[in-house]
Design an enzyme around this catalytic site. Structure first.
Site, PDB file in Angstrom:
ATOM      1  N   ASP A   1       7.790 -18.209  20.447  1.00  0.00           N
ATOM      2  CA  ASP A   1       8.728 -17.181  20.881  1.00  0.00           C
ATOM      3  C   ASP A   1       9.095 -17.402  22.349  1.00  0.00           C
ATOM      4  O   ASP A   1       8.226 -17.677  23.177  1.00  0.00           O
ATOM      5  CB  ASP A   1       8.031 -15.819  20.718  1.00  0.00           C
ATOM      6  CG  ASP A   1       8.951 -14.650  20.967  1.00  0.00           C
ATOM      7  OD1 ASP A   1       9.953 -14.532  20.247  1.00  0.00           O
ATOM      8  OD2 ASP A   1       8.676 -13.851  21.885  1.00  0.00           O
TER       9      ASP A   1
ATOM     10  N   GLU B   1      11.717 -21.467  19.786  1.00  0.00           N
ATOM     11  CA  GLU B   1      12.870 -20.592  19.971  1.00  0.00           C
ATOM     12  C   GLU B   1      13.249 -20.744  21.438  1.00  0.00           C
ATOM     13  O   GLU B   1      12.707 -20.093  22.310  1.00  0.00           O
ATOM     14  CB  GLU B   1      12.535 -19.123  19.685  1.00  0.00           C
ATOM     15  CG  GLU B   1      13.778 -18.239  19.778  1.00  0.00           C
ATOM     16  CD  GLU B   1      13.582 -16.934  20.550  1.00  0.00           C
ATOM     17  OE1 GLU B   1      14.499 -16.111  20.536  1.00  0.00           O
ATOM     18  OE2 GLU B   1      12.540 -16.740  21.193  1.00  0.00           O
TER      19      GLU B   1
ATOM     20  N   ASN C   1       0.803  -1.231   0.000  1.00  0.00           N
ATOM     21  CA  ASN C   1       0.000   0.000   0.000  1.00  0.00           C
ATOM     22  C   ASN C   1       0.833   1.278   0.000  1.00  0.00           C
ATOM     23  O   ASN C   1       0.282   2.376   0.071  1.00  0.00           O
ATOM     24  CB  ASN C   1      -1.006  -0.002   1.164  1.00  0.00           C
ATOM     25  CG  ASN C   1      -0.310   0.036   2.520  1.00  0.00           C
ATOM     26  OD1 ASN C   1       0.916   0.055   2.585  1.00  0.00           O
ATOM     27  ND2 ASN C   1      -1.089   0.040   3.583  1.00  0.00           N
TER      28      ASN C   1
HETATM   29  C1  GLC Z   1      12.342 -13.379  20.675  1.00  0.00           C
HETATM   30  C2  GLC Z   1      12.202 -12.679  19.339  1.00  0.00           C
HETATM   31  C3  GLC Z   1      12.724 -11.289  19.485  1.00  0.00           C
HETATM   32  C4  GLC Z   1      11.911 -10.564  20.529  1.00  0.00           C
HETATM   33  C5  GLC Z   1      11.876 -11.341  21.834  1.00  0.00           C
HETATM   34  C6  GLC Z   1      10.813 -10.847  22.748  1.00  0.00           C
HETATM   35  O1  GLC Z   1      13.641 -13.548  21.061  1.00  0.00           O
HETATM   36  O2  GLC Z   1      12.859 -13.414  18.351  1.00  0.00           O
HETATM   37  O3  GLC Z   1      12.709 -10.589  18.276  1.00  0.00           O
HETATM   38  O4  GLC Z   1      12.467  -9.311  20.768  1.00  0.00           O
HETATM   39  O5  GLC Z   1      11.601 -12.699  21.634  1.00  0.00           O
HETATM   40  O6  GLC Z   1       9.544 -11.252  22.302  1.00  0.00           O
END
Ligand code: GLC
Length: 544
Positions: free
Chosen positions: A212, A277, A33
């Site tokens: 996350d 992660e 956009n």
């Molecule tokens: C994880 C994400 C990062 C974020 C953090 C807090 O490490 O990859 O980008 O800042 O979590 O959510």
């Protein structure tokens, strides 16, 4: 761009075991956009590019309603799209097109903390200490005569104390920015809410989740101090991430959460998966996140952290493969993501860094398991090191002086002037500026150019997709004896053998006896029966 044929999704529930997943940092991928910010319609327009690149799935960083204090990792509504990125209808249209093109979609789930703008936190601030509203987060009384000191010594990952005081005197925990209050995962209401959020996105057709801060949700009972004994002088607590024990990370009870999520994922058809992660003290503790009753994958950050040496890579590969054999789950390799300096720059920047990055990619893509690519690595993009400070937006920058903005610069697609086709025709806006050197790195500048990084990725991904010795059913890694500083391994499926040779030795080496050359990260010359592999180059050879 090459013409795109639909490619049906495979019906394989185990698709993730050997998938190549491309991380889309939505804000910086493509802007439909013209507001200078990438969005879901922009991604939808560019799906044919990703299909032609040859990846199997996309992982989308958060696009949910958010004040964007931490690039969307501060979620105010987990069930909606931020207007900056589009609408839920845009999401539905995007995922429908992706599936038609044979691309699976993994979304980011941020369960450790909400945004401070989330209705739950707004209600918690308005409610009294001890109320059910506060019990969804981690509020505590301070220490000191008047409660003027934080409840314990925990530090925020982004620098400074992990606690902020509210007007009535209580403190709340935020392992990241004060705008990211940590949820209380010992509260059943929090658990029920996230089970519902999982179902919301599964019902919309997502194929998986990237979890996350998957190691963070449970904090040690009693919120004990880290204590000075654990740290060396001047060391910040975050430096223990992935190396030591912290009372707010990798607590045993976190696994109960994943054991409750797995049946939800398994109740949907089509192999819905989750990747953690997670940072843990040892590869053994990291491996506890994966398995048939927990998550499907956890990123192997040790591979990303390996230094440019044969010993370093050999060690992390062997350790990760050994752990994956024990838990019966595939390894998950990654060289770059939105939190780390791009690997071209980590490996030395300039031509040296690019040469090594290209070689590392061939190494990664020949290994068994799943590989995650970060947008722009297929173009050989380096980290942008000279962004003006006033444009940097990473909340960590203000608190520590370190910033992750340099890997988040919008992608160059085509054209002569910044932002190189990031937005619609005629738009000159982009939320971070692309450097002038990126004109030569755009998709259009590299497409069809035989030795470009883009064509190297396309070739390697095409071979990986079609070669039996690189399939999920192929054998593991057999290391071959080499001269010092050279890594060579083979994988086999029946009579088909693929050998990957990587020269990290600092001098050219002859690679011979492995069959036909299939792809190389740098031009090779013939030498006798073999090939001369230059410094910092990798090549794949095959025998059928
Ligand atoms: C994880 C994400 C990062 C974020 C953090 C807090 O490490 O990859 O980008 O800042 O979590 O959510």
């Amino acid at each position: 761009m090459t013409a795109t044929q639909p490619r049906p999704l495979t019906t394989d529930d185990d698709w993730w075991r050997s998938a190549v997943v491309y991380q889309v940092y939505v804000r910086s991928f493509a802007d439909a956009n013209g507001d200078g910010i990438g969005d879901l319609p922009g991604l939808r327009n560019r799906l044919p590019y990703l299909r032609d690149l040859g990846v199997d799935a996309l992982w989308l960083t958060p696009f949910y309603t958010s004040p964007m204090v931490d690039g969307g990792y501060d979620v105010a509504d987990y069930r909606d799209v931020d207007p900056m990125f589009g609408t839920l209808a845009d999401f539905d249209a995007m995922i429908a097109d992706a599936h038609t093109l044979g691309l699976r979609i993994i979304v980011d789930l941020v369960p450790n903390h909400t945004s401070s703008a989330h209705p739950w936190f707004v209600a918690a601030l308005a409610a009294a200490p001890g109320s059910p509203e506060r019990a969804r987060y981690l509020f505590a009384e301070g220490r000191g005569e008047h409660g003027e000191l934080p409840p314990n010594d925990w530090e925020s990952i982004f620098g400074g104390p992990a606690w902020t005081r509210v007007p009535d005197g209580q403190w709340y925990l935020h392992l990241f920015d004060p705008a990211q209050p940590d949820l209380n995962w010992r509260n059943p209401e929090v658990r029920a809410e996230f089970e519902d959020i999982l179902r919301f996105w599964l019902d919309r057709g997502v194929d998986g989740f990237r979890i996350d801060v998957a190691h963070g949700m449970i904090k040690a009972e009693g919120l004990p101090d880290v204590g000075f004994g654990t740290l060396t002088t001047g060391q910040r607590q975050v430096e223990l991430l992935g190396k030591g024990r912290l009372p707010y990370f990798d607590q045993d009870e976190v696994h109960d959460i994943y054991r409750s999520w797995r049946p939800i994922l398994d109740s949907y058809p089509g192999g819905r998966m989750a990747v953690a992660e997670a940072w843990a003290e040892t590869p053994q503790r990291l491996a506890r996140y994966i398995g048939p009753d927990e998550l499907h994958q956890a990123f192997s950050f040790d591979f990303l952290d390996a230094t440019w040496s044969a010993d370093s890579f050999r060690k992390v590969v062997d350790t990760a493969l050994a752990e994956s054999t024990i838990v019966g789950a595939p390894t998950t390799w990654v060289l770059s993501n939105h939190d780390k300096q791009r690997h071209v720059t980590r490996y030395g920047d300039g031509p040296d860094g690019l040469r090594r990055a290209r070689a590392a990619t061939l190494l990664m893509l020949a290994l068994p398991g799943c590989a995650y690519l970060f947008q722009g690595e297929e173009l050989g993009l380096p980290e942008v090191l000279d962004l003006p400070d006033e444009l940097r937006q990473d909340p960590a920058f203000l608190r520590t002086g370190e910033s992750r903005d340099g890997c988040r610069v919008p992608l160059p697609w085509d054209g002569e002037l910044p932002p190189y086709g990031f937005g619609p025709a005629g738009s000159d806006r982009s939320w971070l500026p692309a450097p002038a050197t990126w004109r030569a790195l755009s998709v259009a500048a590299q497409a069809g150019v035989p030795d470009s990084t883009l064509e190297l990725y396309r070739a390697a991904l095409r071979i990986r997709r079609g070669h039996p010795a690189l399939s999920a059913d192929a054998g593991g890694v057999t290391w071959l004896t080499t001269e010092p500083g050279v890594l060579a391994f083979s994988r086999a499926a029946g009579d088909a053998v693929l050998t990957c040779v990587v020269n990290l030795s600092g001098a050219p080496v002859v690679a011979g006896g492995h069959g036909e050359l299939v792809v190389a990260s740098a031009p090779l010359t013939r030498q006798g029966d073999g090939h001369l592999l230059p410094v910092d180059a990798a090549a794949w050879f095959e025998r059928r």
